[in-house]
Design a protein around this motif. Structure first.
Motif, PDB file in Angstrom:
ATOM      1  N   ASN A 134      45.092  42.585  40.412  1.00 26.65           N
ATOM      2  CA  ASN A 134      46.360  42.608  41.146  1.00 26.65           C
ATOM      3  C   ASN A 134      46.141  42.422  42.643  1.00 26.65           C
ATOM      4  OD1 ASN A 134      48.250  42.880  39.048  1.00 26.65           O
ATOM      5  ND2 ASN A 134      47.900  45.084  38.913  1.00 26.65           N
ATOM      6  N   VAL A 135      45.085  43.009  43.158  1.00 24.56           N
ATOM      7  CA  VAL A 135      44.770  42.842  44.587  1.00 24.56           C
ATOM      8  C   VAL A 135      44.424  41.384  44.874  1.00 24.56           C
ATOM      9  CG1 VAL A 135      43.177  43.478  46.444  1.00 24.56           C
ATOM     10  CG2 VAL A 135      44.034  45.233  44.879  1.00 24.56           C
ATOM     11  N   TYR A 136      43.660  40.749  43.973  1.00 20.06           N
ATOM     12  CA  TYR A 136      43.318  39.337  44.158  1.00 20.06           C
ATOM     13  C   TYR A 136      44.564  38.455  44.117  1.00 20.06           C
ATOM     14  CZ  TYR A 136      38.602  40.950  42.800  1.00 20.06           C
ATOM     15  OH  TYR A 136      37.393  41.607  42.705  1.00 20.06           O
ATOM     16  N   GLN A 137      45.593  38.883  43.369  1.00 16.49           N
ATOM     17  CA  GLN A 137      46.788  38.074  43.174  1.00 16.49           C
ATOM     18  C   GLN A 137      47.785  38.157  44.331  1.00 16.49           C
ATOM     19  OE1 GLN A 137      47.635  35.874  40.660  1.00 16.49           O
ATOM     20  NE2 GLN A 137      45.501  36.113  40.037  1.00 16.49           N
ATOM     21  N   ILE A 138      47.548  39.052  45.272  1.00 20.13           N
ATOM     22  CA  ILE A 138      48.468  39.209  46.404  1.00 20.13           C
ATOM     23  C   ILE A 138      48.314  38.023  47.360  1.00 20.13           C
ATOM     24  CG2 ILE A 138      49.051  40.628  48.411  1.00 20.13           C
ATOM     25  CD1 ILE A 138      48.136  43.066  46.813  1.00 20.13           C
ATOM     26  N   ILE A 147      35.752  35.952  50.575  1.00 19.71           N
ATOM     27  CA  ILE A 147      36.352  37.289  50.619  1.00 19.71           C
ATOM     28  C   ILE A 147      37.553  37.307  49.678  1.00 19.71           C
ATOM     29  CG2 ILE A 147      37.436  39.025  52.089  1.00 19.71           C
ATOM     30  CD1 ILE A 147      35.591  38.130  54.256  1.00 19.71           C
ATOM     31  N   TRP A 148      37.343  37.883  48.506  1.00 19.92           N
ATOM     32  CA  TRP A 148      38.377  37.892  47.481  1.00 19.92           C
ATOM     33  C   TRP A 148      39.462  38.943  47.765  1.00 19.92           C
ATOM     34  CZ3 TRP A 148      35.363  37.609  42.167  1.00 19.92           C
ATOM     35  CH2 TRP A 148      34.489  36.516  42.202  1.00 19.92           C
ATOM     36  N   ALA A 149      39.063  40.050  48.315  1.00 24.64           N
ATOM     37  CA  ALA A 149      39.996  41.165  48.544  1.00 24.64           C
ATOM     38  C   ALA A 149      39.955  41.568  50.013  1.00 24.64           C
ATOM     39  CB  ALA A 149      39.639  42.347  47.653  1.00 24.64           C
ATOM     40  N   PRO A 150      40.671  40.837  50.885  1.00 24.62           N
ATOM     41  CA  PRO A 150      40.721  41.215  52.302  1.00 24.62           C
ATOM     42  C   PRO A 150      41.307  42.612  52.462  1.00 24.62           C
ATOM     43  CG  PRO A 150      41.717  39.052  51.921  1.00 24.62           C
ATOM     44  CD  PRO A 150      41.513  39.691  50.583  1.00 24.62           C
ATOM     45  N   VAL A 151      40.943  43.282  53.527  1.00 27.15           N
ATOM     46  CA  VAL A 151      41.432  44.641  53.731  1.00 27.15           C
ATOM     47  C   VAL A 151      42.958  44.665  53.793  1.00 27.15           C
ATOM     48  CG1 VAL A 151      41.217  44.468  56.257  1.00 27.15           C
ATOM     49  CG2 VAL A 151      41.183  46.718  55.145  1.00 27.15           C
ATOM     50  N   GLU A 224      53.453  50.045  38.885  1.00 24.49           N
ATOM     51  CA  GLU A 224      54.158  50.010  40.175  1.00 24.49           C
ATOM     52  C   GLU A 224      53.907  48.690  40.905  1.00 24.49           C
ATOM     53  OE1 GLU A 224      53.799  54.874  40.795  1.00 24.49           O
ATOM     54  OE2 GLU A 224      52.582  53.487  41.999  1.00 24.49           O
ATOM     55  N   LEU A 225      52.682  48.169  40.823  1.00 29.23           N
ATOM     56  CA  LEU A 225      52.385  46.896  41.473  1.00 29.23           C
ATOM     57  C   LEU A 225      53.097  45.743  40.770  1.00 29.23           C
ATOM     58  CD1 LEU A 225      48.558  47.229  42.259  1.00 29.23           C
ATOM     59  CD2 LEU A 225      50.497  47.554  43.797  1.00 29.23           C
ATOM     60  N   ARG A 236      53.245  37.136  44.974  1.00 29.01           N
ATOM     61  CA  ARG A 236      52.109  36.712  44.155  1.00 29.01           C
ATOM     62  C   ARG A 236      51.629  35.330  44.600  1.00 29.01           C
ATOM     63  NH1 ARG A 236      50.571  38.695  39.193  1.00 29.01           N
ATOM     64  NH2 ARG A 236      52.616  39.714  38.916  1.00 29.01           N
ATOM     65  N   THR A 237      50.327  35.173  44.697  1.00 29.42           N
ATOM     66  CA  THR A 237      49.768  33.903  45.138  1.00 29.42           C
ATOM     67  C   THR A 237      50.078  32.788  44.144  1.00 29.42           C
ATOM     68  OG1 THR A 237      47.728  32.790  45.808  1.00 29.42           O
ATOM     69  CG2 THR A 237      47.547  34.345  43.998  1.00 29.42           C
TER      70      THR A 237
END
Length: 447
Positions: A134-138, A147-151, A224-225, A236-237
């Protein structure tokens, strides 16, 4: 891998040989052959289940496995004339799928009984893996193939989840522990390190006493996400996603993978560019001395020495002089060169096979063309796996890592493809001399 491929080929040839006349029917099948087919089917299913359970990325083997079983199933339906035996054999042909499913399900069930999670591993499966996905899909311009999961994506996920907002310590741990080196802004998480960082952060901030509780916690977070994605709170990307555990990419980024994929695939045929022969001797004594100097003499003697001995290595003489070290290096280099030369020759033979079959129109009466197609499919499968690995390891600077991940897994497929092709060429018999006249074939001479 060679064992699995060998069993698949034996399984496919046991009742309905791959090399057959187009109009050939199988009429006489002895009971002993049916029994041996059943034994092979059971053993094949067990081996595949073992391989699938051992490697977390073994999902890539599943399409090939299903194809081989399905091909055998259809061949039995089409070629076995005895209706009663046809029923027996079609059921047996599905045993590899049943056994593999049973083995994987049993392993998952054991995890359910003892750990409360019905998965094989929680890094690529389950709710924690889903959260990382889900974080990657943002949607985030800061996301790259490195960098797959930026801060900023991590912070957006926490802002969109009421459950995560109640746990600021988890966010703090993600930003500081292990791979973040104290500050995620200075040390951003590259590649899939976020999936590993998340596990360390959970243990640091929440404790990891119950696998089922952690899964339940992140199940609520993922709900929730998902709601946030649906409501527009999170965007979503629109990038293309190959797998939930890998970074999404744009079409241009995917196109840029073609060249390195060909390189990775070619390394399985010619490993000379990446293969590295050991340049120094084993040095176990320094390691033992280091442990001893740190005040852990007992531990050093018990753990390290015991470990070496289990590997058959004498820590006090790790380089027995049965043969000289330089000779071993030379042999390794020569073997690699020979391997590369043989592979290129076999590749040429595969190409010659294809030309011969097309020019002599043998596919009309025999299955040689089918076998060559099967050989080419193995090569295509190897290429696809190389593409997947190349997609995954774009964050790694060294090409050797790509070689490490691909060569060991696709080389058996490539070599098996070449050997199958060589076997087909040997079956041409009367057509052999004509097929060997490669220049005439290219010039379009009539055979």
């Amino acid at each position: 891998m060679f064992i699995l491929l060998g069993l698949l080929i034996i399984f496919m040839n046991k009742i309905c040989p791959l090399l057959f006349h187009k109009n050939e029917k199988i009429t006489d099948i002895k009971c002993s052959k049916i029994i041996s087919f059943f034994i092979i089917s059971v053993f094949l299913g067990i081996v595949f289940a073992f391989v699938y359970i051992q490697k977390e990325d073994s999902i890539w083997l599943l399409p090939m496995y299903i194809f081989c079983v399905g091909y055998t199933f259809i061949s039995i339906l089409r070629r076995v004339s005895n209706k009663k035996k046809k029923i027996y054999l079609t059921i047996i042909s599905l045993v590899p799928l049943i056994m593999a499913w049973g083995g994987v399900t049993a392993a998952s069930s054991i995890n359910w009984v003892f750990h409360g999670v019905n998965v094989l591993n929680t890094r690529t499966e389950g709710e924690i893996a889903e959260f990382a996905s889900n974080v990657y899909q943002i949607e985030n311009p800061d996301q790259t193939t490195e960098i797959w999961a930026p801060v900023s994506s991590i912070e957006k996920a926490f802002s969109a989840s009421a459950t995560l907002q109640k746990n600021p310590k988890l966010l703090q741990s993600i930003k500081t522990v292990i791979f973040a080196g104290g500050d995620i802004n200075k040390n951003p998480l590259t590649g899939d390190h976020f999936a590993w960082q998340l596990r360390f952060a959970i243990d640091d901030s929440m404790g990891w006493n119950s696998e089922s509780e952690i899964q339940a916690y992140f199940k609520q977070v993922n709900l929730e996400l998902e709601e946030a994605f649906n409501s527009g709170v999170l965007q979503r990307t629109n990038k293309i996603t190959l797998s939930n555990s890998m970074v999404p990419m744009t079409s241009s980024e995917i196109t840029s993978l073609i060249k390195p994929t060909f390189r990775a695939f070619y390394w399985s045929i010619n490993p000379l560019e990446q293969y590295m022969v050991t340049s120094s001797k084993n040095d176990t004594l320094n390691e033992v001395r280091k442990i001893s100097s740190e005040g852990n003499t007992d531990k050093g003697e018990s753990d390290v020495l015991f470990g070496y001995r289990r590997l058959g290595i004498d820590p006090h003489d790790p380089n027995p002089e049965f043969v000289s070290f330089s000779l071993c290096q030379n042999v390794a280099n020569v073997v690699t060169i020979i391997y590369s030369i043989v592979n290129h020759l076999l590749l040429i033979i595969l190409f010659v096979n294809m030309v011969c079959i097309i020019k002599t129109k043998i596919w009309r009466v025999s299955s040689r063309a089918n076998i060559i197609i099967f050989s080419c499919l193995l090569l295509a499968y190897s290429f696809i796996y190389s593409f997947i690995v190349t997609w995954y390891d774009q964050f790694v600077e060294s090409e050797y890592v790509t070689f490490f991940y691909t060569a060991g897994y696709i080389s058996p497929l490539v070599v098996t493809s070449f050997i199958i092709s060589l076997g087909v060429l040997a079956t041409f018999r009367d057509e052999w001399e004509r097929c060997a006249e490669v220049p005439q074939l290219f010039l379009g001479s009539k055979l």
